[in-house]
Write a protein that holds these residues in place. Structure first.
Motif, short mmCIF file in Angstrom:
data_model
loop_
_atom_site.label_atom_id
_atom_site.label_comp_id
_atom_site.label_asym_id
_atom_site.label_seq_id
_atom_site.Cartn_x
_atom_site.Cartn_y
_atom_site.Cartn_z
N ILE B 210 0.85 -1.20 0.00
CA ILE B 210 0.00 0.00 0.00
C ILE B 210 0.88 1.24 0.00
CG2 ILE B 210 -1.67 1.36 1.33
CD1 ILE B 210 -2.77 -1.31 2.41
N SER B 211 1.90 1.24 0.86
CA SER B 211 2.77 2.40 0.95
C SER B 211 3.60 2.56 -0.33
CB SER B 211 3.69 2.25 2.17
OG SER B 211 4.68 3.23 2.15
N PHE B 212 4.09 1.46 -0.85
CA PHE B 212 4.93 1.50 -2.05
C PHE B 212 4.17 2.11 -3.24
CE2 PHE B 212 7.58 -0.14 -5.50
CZ PHE B 212 8.85 -0.07 -4.95
N ASP B 213 2.86 1.84 -3.30
CA ASP B 213 2.05 2.31 -4.44
C ASP B 213 1.30 3.61 -4.15
OD1 ASP B 213 2.73 0.23 -6.08
OD2 ASP B 213 0.99 -1.00 -5.61
N GLU B 214 1.39 4.14 -2.94
CA GLU B 214 0.54 5.27 -2.53
C GLU B 214 0.92 6.55 -3.28
OE1 GLU B 214 -1.65 8.24 -0.71
OE2 GLU B 214 0.52 8.26 -0.86
N VAL B 215 -0.06 7.29 -3.79
CA VAL B 215 0.22 8.48 -4.58
C VAL B 215 -0.18 9.78 -3.90
CG1 VAL B 215 0.22 9.33 -6.93
CG2 VAL B 215 -0.73 7.08 -6.45
N VAL B 216 -1.38 9.83 -3.31
CA VAL B 216 -1.95 11.13 -2.91
C VAL B 216 -1.14 11.77 -1.77
CG1 VAL B 216 -4.00 12.33 -2.11
CG2 VAL B 216 -4.22 10.43 -3.70
N ILE B 231 5.23 8.89 -7.61
CA ILE B 231 5.22 10.31 -7.98
C ILE B 231 6.01 10.52 -9.27
CG2 ILE B 231 5.89 12.65 -7.25
CD1 ILE B 231 3.51 11.28 -5.77
N LYS B 232 7.13 9.82 -9.38
CA LYS B 232 7.91 9.89 -10.62
C LYS B 232 7.07 9.38 -11.80
CE LYS B 232 11.70 10.06 -13.17
NZ LYS B 232 11.34 11.02 -14.21
N MET B 233 6.34 8.28 -11.57
CA MET B 233 5.49 7.73 -12.62
C MET B 233 4.37 8.70 -12.97
SD MET B 233 5.05 3.80 -11.33
CE MET B 233 4.05 3.26 -12.72
N TYR B 234 3.79 9.30 -11.93
CA TYR B 234 2.69 10.25 -12.13
C TYR B 234 3.13 11.38 -13.04
CZ TYR B 234 -1.08 13.48 -10.84
OH TYR B 234 -2.14 14.35 -10.86
N SER B 235 4.28 11.98 -12.74
CA SER B 235 4.69 13.09 -13.60
C SER B 235 5.09 12.60 -14.98
CB SER B 235 5.79 13.93 -12.94
OG SER B 235 6.63 13.16 -12.17
N SER B 236 5.62 11.39 -15.04
CA SER B 236 5.98 10.85 -16.34
C SER B 236 4.74 10.63 -17.21
CB SER B 236 6.75 9.54 -16.17
OG SER B 236 6.96 8.95 -17.41
N ILE B 237 3.65 10.11 -16.59
CA ILE B 237 2.43 9.90 -17.37
C ILE B 237 1.85 11.24 -17.79
CG2 ILE B 237 0.05 9.04 -17.30
CD1 ILE B 237 0.97 6.88 -15.36
N GLN B 238 1.94 12.23 -16.88
CA GLN B 238 1.35 13.53 -17.17
C GLN B 238 2.07 14.28 -18.29
OE1 GLN B 238 0.95 15.90 -13.64
NE2 GLN B 238 -1.20 16.22 -14.01
N TRP B 239 3.40 14.16 -18.33
CA TRP B 239 4.13 15.01 -19.26
C TRP B 239 4.61 14.32 -20.53
CZ3 TRP B 239 2.43 19.34 -17.99
CH2 TRP B 239 2.28 19.71 -16.65
N GLU B 240 5.05 13.07 -20.45
CA GLU B 240 5.66 12.49 -21.65
C GLU B 240 5.08 11.14 -22.06
OE1 GLU B 240 9.73 11.59 -20.41
OE2 GLU B 240 9.09 11.94 -18.36
N VAL B 241 4.45 10.39 -21.14
CA VAL B 241 4.04 9.01 -21.34
C VAL B 241 5.18 8.21 -21.97
CG1 VAL B 241 2.21 7.46 -22.06
CG2 VAL B 241 1.69 9.83 -21.69
#
Lengths: 291, 271
Positions: B210-216, B231-241
């Motif tokens: 749960i902690s490893f995958d937690e985003v908010v 968080i790194k994945m989140y920004s990666s999906i948001q900006w470049e995919v």
């Protein structure tokens, strides 16, 4: 330290005995959790409440500003729409799955549960990324339609409401399956057998026995999905468009972009109030049903 | 996940599964596992273009992940945070679960609500509170703040799993230990803990995941220096995919699968 007490006991030692009683001593095991939650949960929430009333002195400006803004009302409507629609669809899809799993034998059930548990434990970011790929312009759905039916689906399927709903429903289905499945498995099979022997059709057995008995679990599942989806942040941000912004995204905007903590806090308190009210209504339904 | 006393002979004549039900269930199952099944073949693609079905076969995207300093750093950060949060949530959650199951003191009903609060409050509200609180305390953006936030977030899950485990244990064994002279504390450590070891392990694995995958919470609390993998994945999906995401997603799916299978097996063993 358990003491056995025999015969009459003077009042002074009664108090000591009470302190030494196992119930009392075992209650002390709650201390670490209470401390942690008080320090890292209750205080932060209290701070949100205070912050929502504070802007260089006590004020209700934050709330007034929110209630007076058309943007807020639009976003609240979007949030409630997505919450209720996603919850309803997840229940409609989750119920048959729970019912199906409840009819399997033990081994089959363990295998079927992997199909529900794997998505449940999969990172929301993995899912969001996958749905962008599945629903995108060069995605699986559109390519399949092109190749098999040579049909060009007009309009986008992601970065809009469709994308959000697909992501939300996928996220919520396991939360519907768990409580309903538990309920169905706990129902004594004799009840159904009895109804059948008394001449009920299988349809009647389902609607007048199984389904009625599972209503409390449906309500519990609905409460869970509502609480989970009303504060959702990642799915609308990654799979939705600009017009699918939800309250959580607005809170994020005020906190990190506008740097207006007062507005962010006031919004949070309102979100808390709305979700609390929804839980309360659903728990009333649940209680009314039991009496 | 659940068992019943009448588990074995349920498939009677009444319970024959109709075809429409099979079809609906099958379609929903397909929908549920589709994301996991899509990312796996894509992760072995030999091009950076994101498409399905992918072309060719290579380990290129995995190499890119393991050679990317930011990806590696965020993975390490997530591991540290998840380990710390798991230790703390177990230290708080296991004893309180014991108190909730075994103490009949009147106040315990309140304690139960108290420790379950973190799952009733929308995470975004809690995350905002932590953000302001830790900023005031001067520890914002630190690894410690992430550990504390995730630990509280995970306590209810730990409590639920451990309570389920404790319900399977015969309380008379503890009474026997106490009759023989063990204190409540000693009974807890030498009698109760060994008996619920597999539940604790399951709770720990779930808490870690749960902690490893937690985003908010991480989105509000992490700084560029303490960026977690989600968080790194989140920004990666948001900006470049970026295509590397499919390799990471495959690895995360594998981690989820292992933890989910081991966790379920541990709990089944106890039941």
């Amino acid at each position: 330290m358990s003491r056995t007490l025999t015969g009459p006991v003077p009042a002074s030692t009664l108090w000591q005995a009470k302190r030494a009683s196992p119930d009392y001593q075992k209650a002390w095991f709650s201390a670490p959790a209470i401390l942690l939650i008080a320090a890292v949960f209750v205080i932060p929430l209290a701070i949100v409440l205070l912050q929502s009333l504070y802007r260089e002195g006590f004020t209700l400006q934050g709330y007034e500003q929110i209630l007076g803004s058309t943007l807020f009302w639009r976003i609240l409507r979007t949030t409630l729409e997505i919450t209720l629609e996603a919850s309803l669809i997840s229940l409609l899809l989750g119920y048959p799955v729970a019912y199906f799993i409840s009819q399997l034998n033990r081994t089959q059930r363990a295998i079927a549960m992997i199909f529900v548990l794997l998505p449940f434990w999969t990172s929301i970011l993995v899912k969001s990324f996958a749905f962008i790929v599945i629903l995108g312009e060069q995605g699986i759905v559109k390519n399949l339609l092109r190749q098999l039916l040579s049909y060009e689906l007009s309009g986008s399927m992601v970065f809009n409401r469709i994308g959000v709903m697909v992501g939300m429903v996928h996220f919520l289905i396991p939360f519907c399956v768990f409580p309903i499945l538990n309920n169905l498995l706990a129902q004594p099979p004799e009840l159904r057998r009895a109804a059948l022997i008394m001449g009920a059709s299988r349809r009647q057995v389902f609607f007048r026995v199984t389904f009625l008995l599972s209503i409390p679990a449906i309500v519990a599942a609905a409460a869970m999905t509502v609480v989970l989806s009303i504060g959702v942040f990642v799915t609308p941000a990654l799979l939705g468009g600009r017009r699918d912004m939800m309250v959580a995204n607005l809170i994020d905007y005020y906190t990190r972009e506008a740097l207006d903590w007062n507005m962010a806090a006031a919004l949070s308190i309102m979100l808390l109030a709305v979700s609390g009210a929804l839980i309360w209504v659903l728990s009333r339904v649940d209680n009314a049903d039991r009496h | 996940m659940s068992t019943t006393p009448t588990g074995t002979r349920r498939a009677t004549i009444i319970d024959r599964i109709s075809l429409p039900l099979k079809i609906v269930a099958g379609l929903v199952f397909a929908f549920l596992v589709a994301p996991s099944l899509v990312v796996i073949p894509m992760s072995f693609s030999d091009s950076r273009e994101i498409m399905f079905p992918p072309r060719g076969f290579s380990w290129m995207l995995y190499r890119e992940y393991f050679a990317g300093p930011e990806w590696v750093a965020s993975t390490i950060e997530s591991t540290v945070v998840a380990t710390g949060a798991t230790a703390l949530s177990l230290a708080a959650g296991v004893p309180v679960a014991y108190a909730l199951v075994r103490s009949r003191l009147f106040g315990m009903a309140i304690v139960r609500v108290f420790v379950m609060m973190p799952i009733l409050v929308p995470t975004i509200v809690f995350a905002l509170g932590l953000y302001i609180y830790f900023a005031r305390l001067g520890i914002s953006g630190s690894t410690l703040s992430l550990i504390l936030g995730h630990a509280v977030h995970n306590v209810p899950f730990v409590v639920l799993v451990v309570i389920a485990g404790l319900r399977q244990v015969n309380p008379n064994i503890e009474v026997a230990a106490q009759v023989l002279g063990a204190s409540v504390l000693r009974t807890f450590f030498s009698v109760v803990l060994p008996m619920i070891a597999s539940s604790i392990l399951a709770a720990g694995l779930f808490s870690f995941l749960i902690s490893f995958d937690e985003v908010v919470i991480a989105w509000f609390l992490s700084s560029p220096r303490t960026m977690t993998l989600p968080i790194k994945m989140y920004s990666s999906i948001q900006w470049e995919v970026s295509a590397v995401l499919s390799a990471i997603s495959t690895l995360l799916t594998l981690l989820s699968l292992v933890i989910c299978v081991v966790g379920v097996a541990l709990r089944e063993k106890e039941a």
